[in-house]
Design a protein around this motif. Structure first.
Motif, PDB file in Angstrom:
ATOM      1  N   UNK A  55       0.832  -1.206   0.000  1.00  0.00           N
ATOM      2  CA  UNK A  55       0.000   0.000   0.000  1.00  0.00           C
ATOM      3  C   UNK A  55       0.868   1.259   0.000  1.00  0.00           C
ATOM      4  N   UNK A  56       1.859   1.249   0.859  1.00  0.00           N
ATOM      5  CA  UNK A  56       2.734   2.417   0.950  1.00  0.00           C
ATOM      6  C   UNK A  56       3.389   2.720  -0.391  1.00  0.00           C
ATOM      7  N   UNK A  57       3.896   1.669  -1.007  1.00  0.00           N
ATOM      8  CA  UNK A  57       4.571   1.876  -2.286  1.00  0.00           C
ATOM      9  C   UNK A  57       3.631   2.473  -3.324  1.00  0.00           C
ATOM     10  N   UNK A  58       2.405   1.963  -3.341  1.00  0.00           N
ATOM     11  CA  UNK A  58       1.431   2.467  -4.312  1.00  0.00           C
ATOM     12  C   UNK A  58       1.174   3.957  -4.075  1.00  0.00           C
ATOM     13  N   UNK A  59       0.978   4.307  -2.833  1.00  0.00           N
ATOM     14  CA  UNK A  59       0.651   5.691  -2.532  1.00  0.00           C
ATOM     15  C   UNK A  59       1.832   6.618  -2.814  1.00  0.00           C
ATOM     16  N   UNK A  60       3.005   6.196  -2.421  1.00  0.00           N
ATOM     17  CA  UNK A  60       4.170   7.051  -2.624  1.00  0.00           C
ATOM     18  C   UNK A  60       4.471   7.242  -4.116  1.00  0.00           C
ATOM     19  N   UNK A  61       4.448   6.162  -4.854  1.00  0.00           N
ATOM     20  CA  UNK A  61       4.694   6.269  -6.290  1.00  0.00           C
ATOM     21  C   UNK A  61       3.725   7.250  -6.930  1.00  0.00           C
ATOM     22  N   UNK A  62       2.480   7.107  -6.562  1.00  0.00           N
ATOM     23  CA  UNK A  62       1.461   7.935  -7.176  1.00  0.00           C
ATOM     24  C   UNK A  62       1.699   9.416  -6.844  1.00  0.00           C
ATOM     25  N   UNK A  63       1.992   9.680  -5.598  1.00  0.00           N
ATOM     26  CA  UNK A  63       2.202  11.070  -5.200  1.00  0.00           C
ATOM     27  C   UNK A  63       3.486  11.647  -5.809  1.00  0.00           C
ATOM     28  N   UNK A  64       4.522  10.814  -5.875  1.00  0.00           N
ATOM     29  CA  UNK A  64       5.772  11.294  -6.485  1.00  0.00           C
ATOM     30  C   UNK A  64       5.541  11.690  -7.943  1.00  0.00           C
ATOM     31  N   UNK A 121       2.157  11.924   3.844  1.00  0.00           N
ATOM     32  CA  UNK A 121       1.607  13.272   4.020  1.00  0.00           C
ATOM     33  C   UNK A 121       2.596  14.342   3.559  1.00  0.00           C
ATOM     34  N   UNK A 122       3.892  14.086   3.779  1.00  0.00           N
ATOM     35  CA  UNK A 122       4.896  15.047   3.323  1.00  0.00           C
ATOM     36  C   UNK A 122       4.835  15.183   1.806  1.00  0.00           C
ATOM     37  N   UNK A 123       4.655  14.080   1.125  1.00  0.00           N
ATOM     38  CA  UNK A 123       4.535  14.138  -0.333  1.00  0.00           C
ATOM     39  C   UNK A 123       3.278  14.891  -0.745  1.00  0.00           C
ATOM     40  N   UNK A 124       2.199  14.584  -0.052  1.00  0.00           N
ATOM     41  CA  UNK A 124       0.960  15.257  -0.405  1.00  0.00           C
ATOM     42  C   UNK A 124       1.068  16.749  -0.141  1.00  0.00           C
ATOM     43  N   UNK A 125       1.722  17.088   0.956  1.00  0.00           N
ATOM     44  CA  UNK A 125       1.905  18.506   1.260  1.00  0.00           C
ATOM     45  C   UNK A 125       2.751  19.189   0.194  1.00  0.00           C
ATOM     46  N   UNK A 126       3.777  18.491  -0.261  1.00  0.00           N
ATOM     47  CA  UNK A 126       4.622  19.066  -1.321  1.00  0.00           C
ATOM     48  C   UNK A 126       3.772  19.365  -2.552  1.00  0.00           C
ATOM     49  N   UNK A 127       2.896  18.418  -2.864  1.00  0.00           N
ATOM     50  CA  UNK A 127       2.039  18.607  -4.035  1.00  0.00           C
ATOM     51  C   UNK A 127       1.100  19.798  -3.830  1.00  0.00           C
ATOM     52  N   UNK A 128       0.492  19.831  -2.686  1.00  0.00           N
ATOM     53  CA  UNK A 128      -0.456  20.921  -2.432  1.00  0.00           C
ATOM     54  C   UNK A 128       0.262  22.272  -2.349  1.00  0.00           C
ATOM     55  N   UNK A 129       1.494  22.201  -1.910  1.00  0.00           N
ATOM     56  CA  UNK A 129       2.279  23.435  -1.824  1.00  0.00           C
ATOM     57  C   UNK A 129       2.441  24.081  -3.204  1.00  0.00           C
ATOM     58  N   UNK A 130       2.632  23.270  -4.193  1.00  0.00           N
ATOM     59  CA  UNK A 130       2.768  23.781  -5.559  1.00  0.00           C
ATOM     60  C   UNK A 130       1.496  24.517  -5.979  1.00  0.00           C
ATOM     61  N   UNK A 131       0.377  23.897  -5.708  1.00  0.00           N
ATOM     62  CA  UNK A 131      -0.897  24.541  -6.021  1.00  0.00           C
ATOM     63  C   UNK A 131      -1.039  25.854  -5.245  1.00  0.00           C
ATOM     64  N   UNK A 132      -0.673  25.791  -3.995  1.00  0.00           N
ATOM     65  CA  UNK A 132      -0.858  26.971  -3.181  1.00  0.00           C
ATOM     66  C   UNK A 132      -0.067  28.149  -3.736  1.00  0.00           C
ATOM     67  N   UNK A 133       1.158  27.883  -4.137  1.00  0.00           N
ATOM     68  CA  UNK A 133       1.977  28.966  -4.646  1.00  0.00           C
ATOM     69  C   UNK A 133       1.375  29.600  -5.886  1.00  0.00           C
ATOM     70  N   UNK A 134       0.834  28.764  -6.753  1.00  0.00           N
ATOM     71  CA  UNK A 134       0.238  29.310  -7.968  1.00  0.00           C
ATOM     72  C   UNK A 134      -0.992  30.146  -7.640  1.00  0.00           C
TER      73      UNK A 134
END
Lengths: 212, 212, 212, 212
Positions: A55-64, A121-134
DNA sequence: GATGAATGAGCGTTCATTCAT
DNA sequence: TATGAATGAACGCTCATTCAT
């Protein structure tokens, strides 16, 4: 590692993605997973660690992949409106083409152990951070006008993520049409009325990064 | 039925809503549920049928309340824009104030047996039908202008439902502000620029129907 | 003790006899028993000790009645053949008219705790002892001629007890006919060809001792 | 399937037969069964389906063997008296040598689900049908003279089946003696006085069909 | 690389029984 | 007398995982 090993790896992963999306992590048994992958449950353990590892691998890959795609778009973006539209197209395309993986990412955070959840969550935050900046850049530049910046960003993401919950490849609209509709609605939500040319680059990026 | 029985009933239901939302139906054990309700696992069965029955009841109650509230708003609505704004406010308020119940409704459809799922899906369809009629009426009257009617409706619902996934009563914005922001963004998404007066009726309706 | 208490006592006992016969002691739940008796499971305990107590009482009562009836017949009996025929008639009548109780006696010895089983076995032994004495007396007097005295006695009892397993009050033969047939076959088995007059006394004794 | 797997299979089956006979189906727990078979309760499920499946298999196998044996005897039988004597010997031998299995067949019909009970009852009916034909043929040929054909058949079967309830391999009489005694009594019951030669074929057939 | 065999832990549920009211 | 409420123990069964072959 022989080709057939990689094939089996992918059969296992594919079965897991499908079943975790359909029935949830806790709703999917290891024997069920084994059967879907065409293996015995004991053999499964040659291709994965534990069920949690999988499960972890699936989630991390997807978020990366999401983060990778988002960064590429931001780096090559023109202005806030153009970049946001590209992000929306990419996000929608990923959630439509990789519906099951993204559903797993959205639903199964709670199934992770605290330590692993933090990583994800760190990965998800990184992703959301990109959106936030825009979004914030667009607001600062007065390209976007919204009631509240944070609420707008969250609403935007929920709207686009939701595609994974209802998209069907057999629907009447093409993926391009759905992505464009979301881009248009997103800009409208943000009070940005400048019309944008359609552009399939973001969608092509999804197929490049996630594979055919 | 003594008052304490009703109390216990509600403790069980409350514990179930909380745990099902937090860990998922399959991720919540009967003993965990019992402990959260302050009972032994055997005693739990005085207050519920099976674990599935409890889940079903939670989902159906929640959806029936949503349908009830939506119908009240539609009946007393002025025009498409005003009615849609009211629906958005109500939906957002319900998903913020009854975060856990609505998360269960959104996530645990797959945990239901086919027969029960059909019942619950019928309720959900009834609810979505109300939204559809408003969106379609607004488009027909050219109050709304959207790339695609169906996509717009789905995107709208996903955006508003998403509130349950991020809302916190400890946030800086009040619920009224969040609801208003969503109403404004919803109308913007639909290409409707007429400004609407703020109106707390829809939120009051939520507290009336769901209880304090 | 009011009349209604005795009524309820009998409803409980009757339900137990029926259910223990139909589903076995371990196959009968206390709630099932309560429902059959028209009570709540808690109320049941006003009319019985434990489930085991109830079973024990049923078995002991039944065996005591069999012993009582057998002793009366032996005391008033003429010779071995007449007495044995009377025992057969009585036993057959009891196992037909009190089918359920006798089935419980036959099947549920194993459900008793060792101590209680010993009590019940003592009663059963007393009953079988009466049969043994008649069979042995008949053999000693050369009225009966059998391959083996013990085997004959056991076979005789099994044959007659079996009536409880197949008798139906809706069958074409009357109970008197069935009892007489068994008496005739029993004597034939014992090599005793003297024809005996039919006699309903043993059957009447059963209805007297067991109640209408 | 390795030899040890078959061994374990038989250990499980053997433990089930013993415990179901001794304590009844409902009186036997899965953990008790597992312990008797030398396994954990989880491992038990490698060797059986459900507890019900195990019971069903035991009952069906036992009845199929009885039917097989009975058919063989009927096919090779001389006249009604000889055939009936052979059936009696076989039935008695089976109920003595396979005491536990036959007790399970006799006692646990009620523990089966309706559907499975029907299957098992069909087998039992097939077996009883064989007996009926012999008894009726003997009566028609006036070799047998009985008060009532049906009662005679039922009494005969109950008498012979009862052997399973009292037989002990440590008794003073040999199995052959017990079987012969029953054959003699059976013919006497049926009013057939022709002496028959002793014949161990029926007993040998039992050891052949059921295994040593 | 593959799997049958195995299991401790836990699942959802029911058990017989008690007790305050 | 009657029963809702309560429970520790046990029910039949499945879980994710390991390991010898």
């Amino acid at each position: 590692m022989s080709p057939s090993t990689r094939d089996t790896d992918e059969r296992v992963r594919g079965a897991a993605v499908r079943l975790f999306a359909e029935k949830g992590f806790h709703g999917t048994g290891i024997r069920e997973l084994a059967e879907a992958a065409g293996l015995s449950s004991a053999s499964l353990y040659h291709y994965m660690g534990t069920k949690h590892d999988l499960l972890t691998e699936i989630m991390e890959t997807s978020l990366i992949r999401l983060v990778t795609a988002a960064r590429r778009l931001v780096e090559s973006g023109d202005g806030p409106a153009e970049t946001l539209a590209a992000l929306v197209r990419m996000h929608v395309a990923a959630h439509a083409l990789r519906q099951e993986e993204t559903i797993v990412v959205d639903n199964e955070l709670r199934a992770l152990t605290p330590e692993r959840r933090d990583n994800v969550l760190a990965l998800r935050d990184a992703y959301e951070h990109i959106w936030r900046e825009i979004v914030e850049a667009g607001c600062a530049a007065q390209v976007f006008r919204v009631p509240d910046v944070k609420v707008a960003r969250l609403a935007l993401l929920e709207m686009c993520t939701g595609v994974a919950r209802w998209y069907s490849p057999r629907g009447v609209l093409s993926l391009t049409e759905i992505a464009s509709a979301h881009a248009a609605m997103a800009l409208a939500m943000l009070g940005c009325t400048t019309p944008l040319p359609s552009d399939d680059y973001a969608i092509a990026l999804v197929t490049e990064i996630w594979g055919a």
